[in-house]
Design an enzyme around this catalytic site. Structure first.
Site, PDB file in Angstrom:
ATOM      1  N   HIS A  86       0.825  -1.209   0.000  1.00 37.92           N
ATOM      2  CA  HIS A  86       0.000   0.000   0.000  1.00 37.92           C
ATOM      3  C   HIS A  86       0.862   1.263   0.000  1.00 37.92           C
ATOM      4  O   HIS A  86       0.684   2.147  -0.849  1.00 37.92           O
ATOM      5  CB  HIS A  86      -0.926  -0.009   1.212  1.00 37.92           C
ATOM      6  CG  HIS A  86      -1.611   1.299   1.455  1.00 37.92           C
ATOM      7  ND1 HIS A  86      -2.602   1.786   0.629  1.00 37.92           N
ATOM      8  CD2 HIS A  86      -1.438   2.239   2.431  1.00 37.92           C
ATOM      9  CE1 HIS A  86      -3.012   2.961   1.081  1.00 37.92           C
ATOM     10  NE2 HIS A  86      -2.327   3.263   2.169  1.00 37.92           N
ATOM     11  N   ASP A 115       5.753  20.310 -28.087  1.00 38.40           N
ATOM     12  CA  ASP A 115       6.019  19.012 -27.452  1.00 38.40           C
ATOM     13  C   ASP A 115       7.031  19.246 -26.347  1.00 38.40           C
ATOM     14  O   ASP A 115       7.464  20.386 -26.108  1.00 38.40           O
ATOM     15  CB  ASP A 115       6.551  17.984 -28.459  1.00 38.40           C
ATOM     16  CG  ASP A 115       6.187  16.550 -28.061  1.00 38.40           C
ATOM     17  OD1 ASP A 115       6.207  16.251 -26.850  1.00 38.40           O
ATOM     18  OD2 ASP A 115       5.865  15.747 -28.946  1.00 38.40           O
ATOM     19  N   TRP A 149       7.182   0.388   3.445  1.00 38.65           N
ATOM     20  CA  TRP A 149       7.563   1.174   2.265  1.00 38.65           C
ATOM     21  C   TRP A 149       8.880   1.893   2.476  1.00 38.65           C
ATOM     22  O   TRP A 149       9.534   2.316   1.531  1.00 38.65           O
ATOM     23  CB  TRP A 149       6.467   2.172   1.910  1.00 38.65           C
ATOM     24  CG  TRP A 149       6.339   3.345   2.853  1.00 38.65           C
ATOM     25  CD1 TRP A 149       5.601   3.407   3.984  1.00 38.65           C
ATOM     26  CD2 TRP A 149       6.970   4.625   2.717  1.00 38.65           C
ATOM     27  NE1 TRP A 149       5.728   4.634   4.585  1.00 38.65           N
ATOM     28  CE2 TRP A 149       6.567   5.412   3.825  1.00 38.65           C
ATOM     29  CE3 TRP A 149       7.834   5.190   1.776  1.00 38.65           C
ATOM     30  CZ2 TRP A 149       6.998   6.715   4.018  1.00 38.65           C
ATOM     31  CZ3 TRP A 149       8.257   6.495   1.968  1.00 38.65           C
ATOM     32  CH2 TRP A 149       7.836   7.243   3.073  1.00 38.65           C
ATOM     33  N   SER A 179      13.167   6.503 -14.148  1.00 43.75           N
ATOM     34  CA  SER A 179      12.034   7.100 -14.860  1.00 43.75           C
ATOM     35  C   SER A 179      11.813   8.547 -14.428  1.00 43.75           C
ATOM     36  O   SER A 179      11.683   9.448 -15.264  1.00 43.75           O
ATOM     37  CB  SER A 179      10.772   6.271 -14.592  1.00 43.75           C
ATOM     38  OG  SER A 179       9.608   6.950 -14.998  1.00 43.75           O
ATOM     39  N   SER A 180      11.768   8.776 -13.115  1.00 47.54           N
ATOM     40  CA  SER A 180      11.521  10.130 -12.605  1.00 47.54           C
ATOM     41  C   SER A 180      12.678  11.065 -12.927  1.00 47.54           C
ATOM     42  O   SER A 180      12.461  12.253 -13.216  1.00 47.54           O
ATOM     43  CB  SER A 180      11.295  10.080 -11.089  1.00 47.54           C
ATOM     44  OG  SER A 180      10.119   9.370 -10.784  1.00 47.54           O
ATOM     45  N   HIS A 263      12.109  13.207   2.764  1.00 49.25           N
ATOM     46  CA  HIS A 263      11.421  14.448   3.082  1.00 49.25           C
ATOM     47  C   HIS A 263      11.265  15.357   1.863  1.00 49.25           C
ATOM     48  O   HIS A 263      10.170  15.892   1.645  1.00 49.25           O
ATOM     49  CB  HIS A 263      12.083  15.220   4.223  1.00 49.25           C
ATOM     50  CG  HIS A 263      11.197  16.311   4.722  1.00 49.25           C
ATOM     51  ND1 HIS A 263      10.105  16.079   5.522  1.00 49.25           N
ATOM     52  CD2 HIS A 263      11.172  17.639   4.478  1.00 49.25           C
ATOM     53  CE1 HIS A 263       9.467  17.205   5.762  1.00 49.25           C
ATOM     54  NE2 HIS A 263      10.099  18.174   5.136  1.00 49.25           N
ATOM     55  N   GLU A 265      10.842  14.209  -0.932  1.00 39.82           N
ATOM     56  CA  GLU A 265       9.801  13.477  -1.652  1.00 39.82           C
ATOM     57  C   GLU A 265       8.403  13.927  -1.249  1.00 39.82           C
ATOM     58  O   GLU A 265       7.483  13.958  -2.070  1.00 39.82           O
ATOM     59  CB  GLU A 265       9.968  11.964  -1.399  1.00 39.82           C
ATOM     60  CG  GLU A 265       8.930  11.086  -2.054  1.00 39.82           C
ATOM     61  CD  GLU A 265       9.224  10.804  -3.515  1.00 39.82           C
ATOM     62  OE1 GLU A 265       8.587   9.892  -4.067  1.00 39.82           O
ATOM     63  OE2 GLU A 265      10.078  11.478  -4.109  1.00 39.82           O
ATOM     64  N   TYR A 267       7.508  16.923  -0.551  1.00 39.70           N
ATOM     65  CA  TYR A 267       7.224  18.145  -1.305  1.00 39.70           C
ATOM     66  C   TYR A 267       7.221  17.889  -2.800  1.00 39.70           C
ATOM     67  O   TYR A 267       6.554  18.604  -3.555  1.00 39.70           O
ATOM     68  CB  TYR A 267       8.211  19.239  -0.907  1.00 39.70           C
ATOM     69  CG  TYR A 267       7.940  19.693   0.498  1.00 39.70           C
ATOM     70  CD1 TYR A 267       6.926  20.605   0.764  1.00 39.70           C
ATOM     71  CD2 TYR A 267       8.627  19.151   1.577  1.00 39.70           C
ATOM     72  CE1 TYR A 267       6.622  20.988   2.055  1.00 39.70           C
ATOM     73  CE2 TYR A 267       8.343  19.529   2.876  1.00 39.70           C
ATOM     74  CZ  TYR A 267       7.336  20.449   3.109  1.00 39.70           C
ATOM     75  OH  TYR A 267       7.023  20.815   4.393  1.00 39.70           O
ATOM     76  N   SER A 278      -3.202  26.733  -7.416  1.00 37.96           N
ATOM     77  CA  SER A 278      -2.920  28.115  -7.810  1.00 37.96           C
ATOM     78  C   SER A 278      -3.461  28.446  -9.193  1.00 37.96           C
ATOM     79  O   SER A 278      -3.672  29.622  -9.511  1.00 37.96           O
ATOM     80  CB  SER A 278      -1.398  28.366  -7.785  1.00 37.96           C
ATOM     81  OG  SER A 278      -0.888  28.188  -6.477  1.00 37.96           O
ATOM     82  N   HIS A 312      13.898  15.392  10.986  1.00 37.58           N
ATOM     83  CA  HIS A 312      12.765  15.437  11.906  1.00 37.58           C
ATOM     84  C   HIS A 312      11.928  14.164  11.825  1.00 37.58           C
ATOM     85  O   HIS A 312      11.022  13.964  12.622  1.00 37.58           O
ATOM     86  CB  HIS A 312      11.926  16.710  11.711  1.00 37.58           C
ATOM     87  CG  HIS A 312      11.064  16.752  10.488  1.00 37.58           C
ATOM     88  ND1 HIS A 312      10.655  17.926   9.927  1.00 37.58           N
ATOM     89  CD2 HIS A 312      10.514  15.791   9.709  1.00 37.58           C
ATOM     90  CE1 HIS A 312       9.894  17.697   8.876  1.00 37.58           C
ATOM     91  NE2 HIS A 312       9.787  16.403   8.726  1.00 37.58           N
ATOM     92  N   HIS A 313      12.250  13.284  10.866  1.00 35.98           N
ATOM     93  CA  HIS A 313      11.677  11.940  10.859  1.00 35.98           C
ATOM     94  C   HIS A 313      12.452  11.001  11.777  1.00 35.98           C
ATOM     95  O   HIS A 313      12.074   9.828  11.900  1.00 35.98           O
ATOM     96  CB  HIS A 313      11.696  11.370   9.439  1.00 35.98           C
ATOM     97  CG  HIS A 313      10.834  12.117   8.472  1.00 35.98           C
ATOM     98  ND1 HIS A 313       9.503  11.827   8.259  1.00 35.98           N
ATOM     99  CD2 HIS A 313      11.114  13.160   7.645  1.00 35.98           C
ATOM    100  CE1 HIS A 313       9.003  12.648   7.357  1.00 35.98           C
ATOM    101  NE2 HIS A 313       9.955  13.468   6.963  1.00 35.98           N
ATOM    102  N   THR A 338       4.840  27.943   3.407  1.00 38.69           N
ATOM    103  CA  THR A 338       3.581  27.215   3.187  1.00 38.69           C
ATOM    104  C   THR A 338       2.394  28.073   3.621  1.00 38.69           C
ATOM    105  O   THR A 338       1.358  28.129   2.934  1.00 38.69           O
ATOM    106  CB  THR A 338       3.596  25.891   3.962  1.00 38.69           C
ATOM    107  OG1 THR A 338       4.782  25.160   3.639  1.00 38.69           O
ATOM    108  CG2 THR A 338       2.381  25.054   3.615  1.00 38.69           C
ATOM    109  N   LYS A 341       1.440  30.666   1.017  1.00 40.15           N
ATOM    110  CA  LYS A 341       0.587  30.141  -0.038  1.00 40.15           C
ATOM    111  C   LYS A 341      -0.872  30.085   0.415  1.00 40.15           C
ATOM    112  O   LYS A 341      -1.780  30.503  -0.310  1.00 40.15           O
ATOM    113  CB  LYS A 341       1.052  28.733  -0.441  1.00 40.15           C
ATOM    114  CG  LYS A 341       2.346  28.690  -1.231  1.00 40.15           C
ATOM    115  CD  LYS A 341       2.676  27.273  -1.617  1.00 40.15           C
ATOM    116  CE  LYS A 341       3.945  27.203  -2.444  1.00 40.15           C
ATOM    117  NZ  LYS A 341       3.789  27.839  -3.763  1.00 40.15           N
ATOM    118  N   ARG A 460       1.470   2.520  15.642  1.00 46.12           N
ATOM    119  CA  ARG A 460       1.283   2.281  14.219  1.00 46.12           C
ATOM    120  C   ARG A 460       1.907   0.940  13.843  1.00 46.12           C
ATOM    121  O   ARG A 460       2.709   0.373  14.588  1.00 46.12           O
ATOM    122  CB  ARG A 460       1.903   3.414  13.400  1.00 46.12           C
ATOM    123  CG  ARG A 460       3.378   3.608  13.634  1.00 46.12           C
ATOM    124  CD  ARG A 460       3.893   4.923  13.110  1.00 46.12           C
ATOM    125  NE  ARG A 460       3.873   5.030  11.667  1.00 46.12           N
ATOM    126  CZ  ARG A 460       4.664   5.857  10.967  1.00 46.12           C
ATOM    127  NH1 ARG A 460       5.520   6.652  11.584  1.00 46.12           N
ATOM    128  NH2 ARG A 460       4.583   5.900   9.659  1.00 46.12           N
TER     129      ARG A 460
END
Length: 562
Positions: A86, A115, A149, A179-180, A263, A265, A267, A278, A312-313, A338, A341, A460
């Site tokens: 998941h 293109d 994950w 790919s990315s 982290h 990732e 964002y 926006s 911070h993780h 943030t 925005k 968790r």
């Protein structure tokens, strides 16, 4: 001798069937071999949305297992496998590539390009993603990965996770990473080199700004996770000990490498969603975006700070207190851009001529949900508080409010906003709004109560809990909410499928949009534009409409005087 007029003879049934088969084959080959950015964008969107539905089914199975105490619906092994599938699916096979799908389709149209900069690399990036996802799910044929994950070492080492499923996870990270990375380089080159005449950096669409930062973050973060999973692979099969504490390695090293990628990732997943919001809000508020420069600048500031706060993780690992203090303060700091925005989005809506269309529902729903996720993130950024809440369901609730409530609601906002452009048809508005409300209620039922479960001590990643722990009601509400959320998503799926054939004809500009994708037909032609208009402001379509109105007025006056 009698002659036969073949032009008047009916085509034999077999011949007609063969012609139909040949057309179908040609259409199939055209999609497989295409380098058209629009078709590649559709392939991304359809492929990743299919994985989203698979990941949603996995989530529902997890919620069924946790609905009642001491439940044996799933075995512990199957629970860990579903948990890993998941999380990996939603992050690596849905949110990030879905944003790439939007960028593939709409970035050249917004920029006035015909293109992407590198069309063949663009096709390669999609097929690498498809190959990685298929091979990852092929692990179901033997044993899926079960280390989460995040695959923390040493749990993900061969001694604890000997199955090939973990190697399939490593393969997925490598292939989707390539790919990315290829896609990110393509997006960057397209934005820098292929803008329409007059489109300087101060007139770049805000969605394009977020894709530019998205691309730069991917280029920064992907080599780190590629190195980390390569080290994990050699630990598992080639006798190295990078993460094995019994042989001088360090499990904390894995966490540093993973979260230095992980982290940013977050964002990478959410910034393109900010860009969608926006673009949508000023269209349906019928007024310009408030603080264009501030929103663009805050996107760059968020990217810079995102690379500084990975630890911070890791507040529960043994690191010096002064280091914890640095990451705590930098985590507070990232809330500032943030917040800029969010205030600018609200100011855009303030006193606007609001058009209550379905994309606006999802946009405003996103703001409400993301604010809750941001506030709980501030709680977790205080490391003494995090010591109490880490590895509880409070954290699960927080990151689902940020990612599910943030990224997924912006994705649905983008799908409803751009669906007319991609298909030439409008979605059913009452059904779209019903889908939003069911999703919104289901989401909050599912995850809001998980804050309370976490505060009461529910860990968790647990498979079972006892009936006297006091968590039963929380989990029952959460499970009911997850099925309500699933129904809301299925309503949108039905809306998309039904509208493809039966939706009202959209026309080129059904929403009266602001950016250049609305200048061309719906769906756009292969070459996008016969003539690329000159851009004179942040809202080029408003300028074009004013010019058309002036010309119509002049022609009307000329006709009347004649």
């Amino acid at each position: 001798m009698a002659t036969t007029d073949f032009a008047t003879q009916p085509v034999p049934q077999v011949l007609a069937h063969e012609v139909h088969k040949e057309r179908q084959r040609a259409r199939w080959i055209d999609w497989v071999t295409t380098t058209d950015h629009k078709k590649i964008g559709i392939l991304y969107i359809v492929f990743t949305f299919a994985f989203f539905l698979v990941g949603g089914i996995e989530a529902l199975l997890i919620r069924v297992q946790l609905a009642t105490p001491n439940n044996n619906f799933l075995t512990p092994e199957h629970y860990n496998e579903l948990f890993t599938l998941h999380g990996t699916t939603m992050i690596f096979l849905f949110v990030v590539p879905m944003m790439a799908g939007f960028a593939n389709y709409f970035l050249p149209l917004m920029l006035g390009a015909r293109d992407m900069a590198f069309p063949r690399l663009n096709a390669l990036s999609f097929w690498l993603l498809a190959f990685g996802g298929i091979v990852f799910y092929a692990s179901l044929l033997w044993q899926p990965p079960e280390a989460g994950w995040f695959s923390y070492a040493p749990l993900s080492n061969e001694i604890y996770t000997p199955s090939g499923g973990q190697d399939a996870w490593i393969f997925l990270i490598h292939i989707t990473g390539i790919s990315s990375l290829v896609g990110a380089v393509n997006f960057y080159a397209t934005i820098v080199n292929m803008r329409a005449p007059g489109m300087g950096w101060g007139r770049l669409p805000l969605f394009a700004w977020t894709i530019l930062i998205y691309a730069l973050l991917l280029i920064l973060a992907l080599p780190v996770i590629a190195g980390a999973v390569t080290m994990l692979l050699t630990d598992r099969h080639f006798g190295t000990h990078f993460f094995d504490p019994t042989e001088g390695g360090s499990p904390v090293l894995w966490q540093h490498l993973f979260w230095f990628f992980g982290h940013p990732e977050v964002y990478i997943m959410i910034l393109p969603g900010f860009g969608i919001i926006s673009e949508v809000l000023p269209v349906f508020a019928r007024k310009p975006i408030f603080g264009y420069k501030a929103i663009a600048a805050s996107t760059a500031v968020i990217a810079f700070l995102a690379a500084l706060v990975w630890a911070h993780h890791m507040f529960s690992v043994p690191v010096p207190t002064v280091v914890l203090g640095f990451f705590m303060l930098s985590s507070f700091l990232i809330a500032v851009p943030t917040g800029v925005k969010i205030f600018n989005w609200i100011a855009t809506l303030w006193r606007g001529s609001i058009v209550m269309a379905s994309p606006l529902y999802f946009a405003v729903g996103f703001i409400a949900i993301f604010v809750i996720g941001g506030i709980t993130g501030i709680f977790l950024a205080v490391f003494p508080v995090d010591w109490q809440l880490t590895d509880t369901y409070f954290v699960v609730a927080h990151f689902h409010y940020v990612l599910m409530g943030g990224a997924v609601f912006t994705i649905f906002c983008g799908l409803y906003y751009w669906y007319p452009k991609m298909t030439g048809r409008l979605c059913n508005e009452p059904l779209a709004k019903a889908s939003f409300w069911v999703m919104f209620v289901g989401f909050n039922l599912t995850f809001l109560v998980q804050h309370a479960a976490g505060l009461s001590g529910m860990p968790r990643r647990i498979y079972q809990y006892s009936g006297d722990a006091g968590w039963t009601l929380y989990n029952q509400i959460s499970t009911v909410g997850s099925f309500v959320l699933g129904i809301g998503i299925l309503l949108s799926v039905w809306n998309f499928l039904r509208s493809y054939k039966n939706g009202a004809i959209a026309g080129p500009d059904p929403w009266k949009g602001n950016t250049l994708e609305w200048f061309t037909t719906s769906p756009p032609p292969v070459n996008n534009f016969d003539e690329v208009p000159r851009v004179r402001s942040v809202e080029p379509m408003k300028d074009i409409r004013r010019q058309v109105e002036r010309q119509s007025g002049i022609e009307h006056e000329t006709t009347a005087s004649a």
